[in-house]
Every structure is written in C-alpha cells, then in structure tokens.
Design a protein around this motif. Structure first.
Motif, short mmCIF file in Angstrom:
data_model
loop_
_atom_site.label_atom_id
_atom_site.label_comp_id
_atom_site.label_asym_id
_atom_site.label_seq_id
_atom_site.Cartn_x
_atom_site.Cartn_y
_atom_site.Cartn_z
N TYR A 241 -23.92 -41.19 -42.71
CA TYR A 241 -25.46 -41.84 -43.19
C TYR A 241 -25.78 -41.11 -43.75
CZ TYR A 241 -29.60 -44.78 -41.77
OH TYR A 241 -29.90 -45.99 -41.51
N SER A 242 -26.46 -40.03 -44.27
CA SER A 242 -27.44 -39.99 -45.05
C SER A 242 -26.74 -39.80 -46.60
CB SER A 242 -27.88 -38.26 -44.70
OG SER A 242 -28.36 -38.51 -43.61
N ILE A 243 -25.66 -40.05 -45.94
CA ILE A 243 -25.01 -39.93 -47.89
C ILE A 243 -24.57 -41.35 -48.57
CG2 ILE A 243 -22.21 -40.04 -48.96
CD1 ILE A 243 -22.45 -36.74 -47.58
N PHE A 244 -24.67 -41.99 -47.22
CA PHE A 244 -24.68 -43.74 -47.34
C PHE A 244 -25.86 -43.88 -47.62
CE2 PHE A 244 -25.97 -47.50 -45.37
CZ PHE A 244 -25.27 -48.33 -45.89
N CYS A 245 -27.09 -44.24 -46.71
CA CYS A 245 -27.90 -44.41 -47.49
C CYS A 245 -28.59 -43.99 -49.08
CB CYS A 245 -28.83 -43.29 -46.60
SG CYS A 245 -29.49 -44.31 -44.80
N PHE A 246 -28.48 -42.54 -49.77
CA PHE A 246 -28.30 -41.93 -50.82
C PHE A 246 -27.96 -43.43 -51.99
CE2 PHE A 246 -26.83 -39.64 -54.50
CZ PHE A 246 -28.30 -38.85 -55.09
N GLY A 247 -26.28 -43.08 -51.19
CA GLY A 247 -25.56 -44.11 -52.56
C GLY A 247 -26.42 -45.83 -52.24
N THR A 248 -26.72 -46.16 -51.26
CA THR A 248 -27.03 -47.60 -51.21
C THR A 248 -28.36 -47.39 -51.48
OG1 THR A 248 -25.92 -47.80 -48.93
CG2 THR A 248 -28.29 -49.34 -49.74
N PHE A 249 -28.80 -46.68 -51.99
CA PHE A 249 -30.36 -47.05 -52.88
C PHE A 249 -30.53 -46.86 -54.01
CE2 PHE A 249 -32.51 -44.81 -49.01
CZ PHE A 249 -33.01 -45.81 -48.87
N LEU A 250 -29.16 -45.84 -54.59
CA LEU A 250 -28.85 -45.85 -55.91
C LEU A 250 -28.48 -47.63 -56.49
CD1 LEU A 250 -27.43 -42.66 -56.62
CD2 LEU A 250 -29.12 -43.42 -57.32
N MET A 251 -27.15 -47.37 -55.49
CA MET A 251 -27.14 -49.00 -56.18
C MET A 251 -27.72 -50.25 -56.18
SD MET A 251 -23.93 -48.99 -56.45
CE MET A 251 -22.51 -49.90 -55.21
N LEU A 252 -28.32 -50.12 -55.45
CA LEU A 252 -29.98 -51.36 -54.54
C LEU A 252 -30.76 -50.87 -55.69
CD1 LEU A 252 -30.21 -51.73 -51.36
CD2 LEU A 252 -29.46 -53.64 -52.63
N ILE A 253 -31.37 -49.59 -56.86
CA ILE A 253 -32.00 -49.89 -57.77
C ILE A 253 -31.40 -50.14 -59.19
CG2 ILE A 253 -33.45 -47.84 -58.81
CD1 ILE A 253 -34.19 -46.52 -55.85
N LEU A 254 -30.14 -49.41 -59.14
CA LEU A 254 -29.40 -49.88 -60.14
C LEU A 254 -28.83 -50.93 -60.97
CD1 LEU A 254 -28.77 -45.66 -60.78
CD2 LEU A 254 -30.48 -46.79 -61.69
N ILE A 255 -28.03 -51.26 -59.91
CA ILE A 255 -26.80 -52.92 -59.85
C ILE A 255 -27.93 -53.64 -59.24
CG2 ILE A 255 -24.90 -53.45 -59.35
CD1 ILE A 255 -24.92 -50.61 -61.14
N LYS A 260 -37.31 -54.23 -53.42
CA LYS A 260 -38.24 -54.16 -51.44
C LYS A 260 -37.30 -54.07 -51.11
CE LYS A 260 -41.06 -58.63 -53.53
NZ LYS A 260 -41.33 -59.81 -52.84
N VAL A 261 -35.90 -54.66 -50.93
CA VAL A 261 -34.95 -53.75 -50.04
C VAL A 261 -35.00 -52.27 -50.06
CG1 VAL A 261 -32.65 -53.69 -49.32
CG2 VAL A 261 -33.35 -55.65 -50.41
N VAL A 262 -35.27 -51.12 -51.15
CA VAL A 262 -34.97 -49.74 -50.96
C VAL A 262 -36.60 -49.55 -49.99
CG1 VAL A 262 -35.78 -48.72 -51.97
CG2 VAL A 262 -33.44 -50.07 -53.38
N LEU A 263 -37.57 -50.52 -50.63
CA LEU A 263 -38.42 -50.50 -49.71
C LEU A 263 -38.60 -50.49 -48.65
CD1 LEU A 263 -41.98 -51.49 -52.28
CD2 LEU A 263 -40.45 -49.22 -51.41
N ALA A 264 -38.15 -51.55 -47.85
CA ALA A 264 -37.21 -51.36 -46.37
C ALA A 264 -36.24 -50.74 -46.04
CB ALA A 264 -36.10 -53.51 -46.05
N GLY A 265 -35.68 -50.41 -46.60
CA GLY A 265 -34.70 -48.88 -46.37
C GLY A 265 -35.57 -47.34 -45.99
N VAL A 266 -36.31 -47.42 -46.63
CA VAL A 266 -36.90 -46.35 -46.19
C VAL A 266 -37.73 -46.63 -44.83
CG1 VAL A 266 -39.05 -44.92 -47.53
CG2 VAL A 266 -37.51 -45.66 -48.82
N GLY A 267 -38.39 -47.69 -44.65
CA GLY A 267 -38.58 -47.90 -43.17
C GLY A 267 -37.62 -47.79 -43.03
#
Length: 447
Positions: A241-255, A260-267
């Motif tokens: 799950y931690s690996i999934f979150c790391f990859g998802t953050f990168l995808m949401l930011i770079l691609i 705003k979704v990243v901030l929601a994910g951090v929450g």
C-alpha cells in the motif's frame, strides 16, 4: 493544392515507393505530409521561375526530391523499432546475480529458511522472460482503452485475495497453486500504475468533466485512494500500500497534474496513520518498528544491528560462497543484500549498488525521451515501484530506513521476479515504439 497534388499519379507513385521501404506504417501519414510539403514548395518555385506547365513542374519537383527507394531506406532507419540494450543488459546482470544469490543461500543448508530456492528462481525467471518477450512485441497502446477495466480487475483481485487468499506470516496476500506461491499484493501496484497511466492520459483528451469541481475531487479521491486503501488493509498489505501511494502521488503530479487530489491523498494517509497508531492492534508491529527506528534500543534495532554487523564482517572479498551466518535473520529475503555482502564481499555489494543505480538511471533517461504521455506514464509508474524497492531495501540494510519486507528487484526470489520481468518488458515495448509513432498517431491518442 496539397490535396490535388497528392492525387496526381506521379506523386502517388513516388509516395508509395518511399513508404514501401518504411515498415512502420504508423509514420506513413507523417511521411506523406512532409514529402507533399516539400513537393509543393518545389512545384511553386518552378511555376514562378518561368514558362513551364504544371505537369512539367511536378515532374521536375519529383526529380529534385531524389531516389524514392533511397529516401525510403533512410526513413526506415530513422523510424525502425529500437531496443534499449543497455537496460536489458543490466536487467540480465541483476537476474544473474539473483541466481548466484539463490545458489549461495541454498548452499548454507539452513532448512529453517526453506529449500528449492534455485529451482523456484529459475521457474519464475523463465516465466518472466516469456512475459517480457510477449510484452515487448505487444502494442502497449491497446491497453489504454481498457484502463478502467484493469483498475476494476485489480480491485476485485485484491478483494478476492482478502477473502479467499492464503495467509503467510499473518498477511493474506497470496494465491497458492501446488508448490507455486504468487503474491497478489506485490503485483497490484504494477496493475494500478498501468491503469492510472491510461485513466489520466485519456482524461486529457476527453475534455472538461461535467461534474462540479468538488464532486470531481471527491470522485478522484475515492477512486485513487479510498477504494485501494480499504482493500489493501483487508489483505494486511501495508508495505505494498505504501508503494502504491508513492507511485500514485508521482503519477498524479507528473502525469495527471492533479495537485488537489494529491492533497486529499495526503489527508487520507494522515487519517490512516492516526488510526494505525491509536486504534489498530492488527498493525501494531508497524508502529513498533517505526518507533524502534526513531528511538533505537537493543530489542527494536535487532534486525538493523545484525544487518550492519554482517556487512562489516564481509570484508573486501567476503566469508566465502555459502558461508553460514546464523545471527542474520531473513537473509533469503529482505536481508539478502546484507548476506551477499557477508558471503561475497564489499566489492560484490558495490557492484549491486552500481547496477541498481544504473538500472534506475536508464529508465529515467528512457522516460525523458518518450513523447507519448501514456508510455511515459507507464514508465513513471513502474519506475516508482522498482525504484522504491531498490532504494528502501539498500538503505534499510545499511540502517538508514526502518526494517520492512522490501526486496531487491530481479535479485530476490519468488513471484516478484515474474512480475518485475513482465514490467520491464512493458517498459521496453513502450520505448521500442518511440520512433515508430508519428505526430498524427500521437495526436490521436493523448497529446
């Protein structure tokens, strides 16, 4: 005039001769447009230069363009599929090190760790190489329209594993078929990243959403974080799950550029961390490991101390092939790097670190050269997972990160090897087509 010129028999014949030498059909339209542009300029120049018929001007322009077969061969060379041989070579070296690692672990004769390491490693290497070859020649673009299907399949796979999967060391992440175990949780981040690459790039061409911004943010938060979070917790897969979150953050930011979704994910992660610390006995060991890493003591730092001790005792050339180290725990899995340094020496360990760095660097270089955002998204997603494993595991063995069950990609044993080789094949396949796709093909997808 461009359309009329293209329909002229001499021009049609010339373009067919050029494109006939170029096997990459995806670039034929771009080649035709470029050649027509040059022909039109030459025809206009000839007509302006003097008393000459349009027919003769076209014939002269075609003659000035040069031999169509020679031009076609040059264009074929520029647009033919290309293998990233350096990355493939590094991959094969890491696989070779993995086989050596299994041989030396098996040579210790420690029955508590299990057996048949070499046989199982070879099995997953053969399966992985087959998957790699298939995905290398497969047109990755065909996956894009099935991105939502892949997302749903991954959610269902995690749900089924959480309900009916086999538990090993308290984690219900596995499907066991005969003597073969397959870690579903380990494969899921790769599936999610490929799905997200397609979802995010297809959104770019779909136009603005009809949903209100707040509803769209809620939808994205549920799809990208809340649903996966729930099903990862049902399988006790906090690492993946931690690996999934790391990859998802990168995808949401770079691609996806979805900040705003990243901030929601951090929450979401903050709320989850609070729940794990205060209310969940199931994940109490995670908090104890983190607490032990931050505030080390003899008990909580046991794994780290044994790992550093093994690395220090290895010396320049190691204690010998198959050297027994009963003080080092889990040296067939997460502490494999420490054991390899202990048995084969600091030089061998340094080679592994260099190869890991080169592996990650070549993938980054490959991603930067790609023009197709979908292909770039796939590579960013896969790199985030494999890079996470490499960096965390190596730093963990040296005591710079908390102990976890991260493994060394392509080196460690188990079903990970099959998953990782398949992922490498998909990346190589995406890179293979970077010179095949013309601008017209790219613009029809996601650019």
């Amino acid at each position: 005039m461009n359309r009329e010129l293209r329909q002229h028999p001499l021009v049609e014949q010339y373009l067919e001769s050029v494109c006939g030498k170029v096997k990459a059909k995806e670039v034929h339209e771009d080649i035709n447009l470029e050649m027509l542009s040059h022909l039109e300029e030459r025809v206009e120049d000839r007509l302006l230069a003097g008393d000459i018929s349009e027919e003769d001007a076209i014939a002269d322009a075609i003659k000035q363009m040069g031999d169509p077969e020679q031009i076609g061969k040059q264009l074929h060379e520029a647009h033919k599929p290309r293998m990233e041989w350096t990355l493939l070579g590094i991959c094969m070296l890491l696989i070779g090190i993995g086989l050596v690692a299994m041989l030396t672990v098996q040579a210790t004769g420690n029955e508590r760790l299990g057996n048949h390491f070499v046989e199982k490693k070879l099995l997953f290497v053969i399966m992985g190489l087959f998957a790699m070859v298939c995905l290398y020649f497969f047109d990755y673009r065909k996956l894009q329209k099935y991105s939502w299907h892949l997302y749903g399949f991954t959610i269902l796979l995690l749900a089924a594993t959480g309900q009916m999967g086999s538990a090993i060391n308290g984690a219900k992440q596995w499907i066991i078929i005969g003597s073969v175990t397959f870690n579903v949780a380990a494969a899921s981040p790769y599936l999610f990243m490929v799905a997200f690459a397609g979802i995010l790039t297809r959104e770019t061409t779909a136009g603005p959403s009809r949903l209100r911004p707040k509803l769209r943010l809620l939808q994205d938060t549920v799809l990208f974080f809340l649903l996966p979070t729930y099903f990862y917790l049902t399988t006790s897969s906090l690492l993946y799950y931690s690996i999934f979150c790391f990859g998802t953050f990168l995808m949401l930011i770079l691609i996806g550029k979805k900040y705003k979704v990243v901030l929601a994910g951090v929450g979401t992660l903050a709320a989850l961390a609070l729940w794990l610390v205060q209310g969940s006995h199931r994940y109490n060991y995670v908090w104890l490991r983190l607490k032990g890493f931050i505030f080390p003591n003899a008990d909580s730092h046991y794994y780290t101390d044994r790992s550093i001790e093994a690395i220090q005792d290895g010396g320049m050339w190691g204690q010998g092939f198959g050297a027994v180290n009963n003080r080092l725990p889990s040296y067939n899995s997460e502490m494999l790097y420490s054991y390899l340094v202990y048995s084969l020496g600091w030089v061998f360990g340094f080679i592994i670190v260099v190869l890991a760095f080169l592996f990650v660097a070549r993938i980054v270089r490959m991603a930067l050269k790609l023009k197709d955002r979908y292909a770039k998204g796939i590579i960013v997603g896969v790199l985030s997972i494999m890079g996470f494993h490499f960096i965390w595991n190596l730093l963990m063995c040296f005591g710079f990160m908390p102990v976890s069950s991260t493994s060394l990609p392509l080196i460690s044993w188990g079903s990970y090897t099959f998953i990782e080789l398949a992922a490498v094949g998909l990346m190589l396949g995406a890179n293979r087509r970077k010179d095949i796709l013309g601008q017209s093909a790219l613009s029809s997808q996601n650019i």
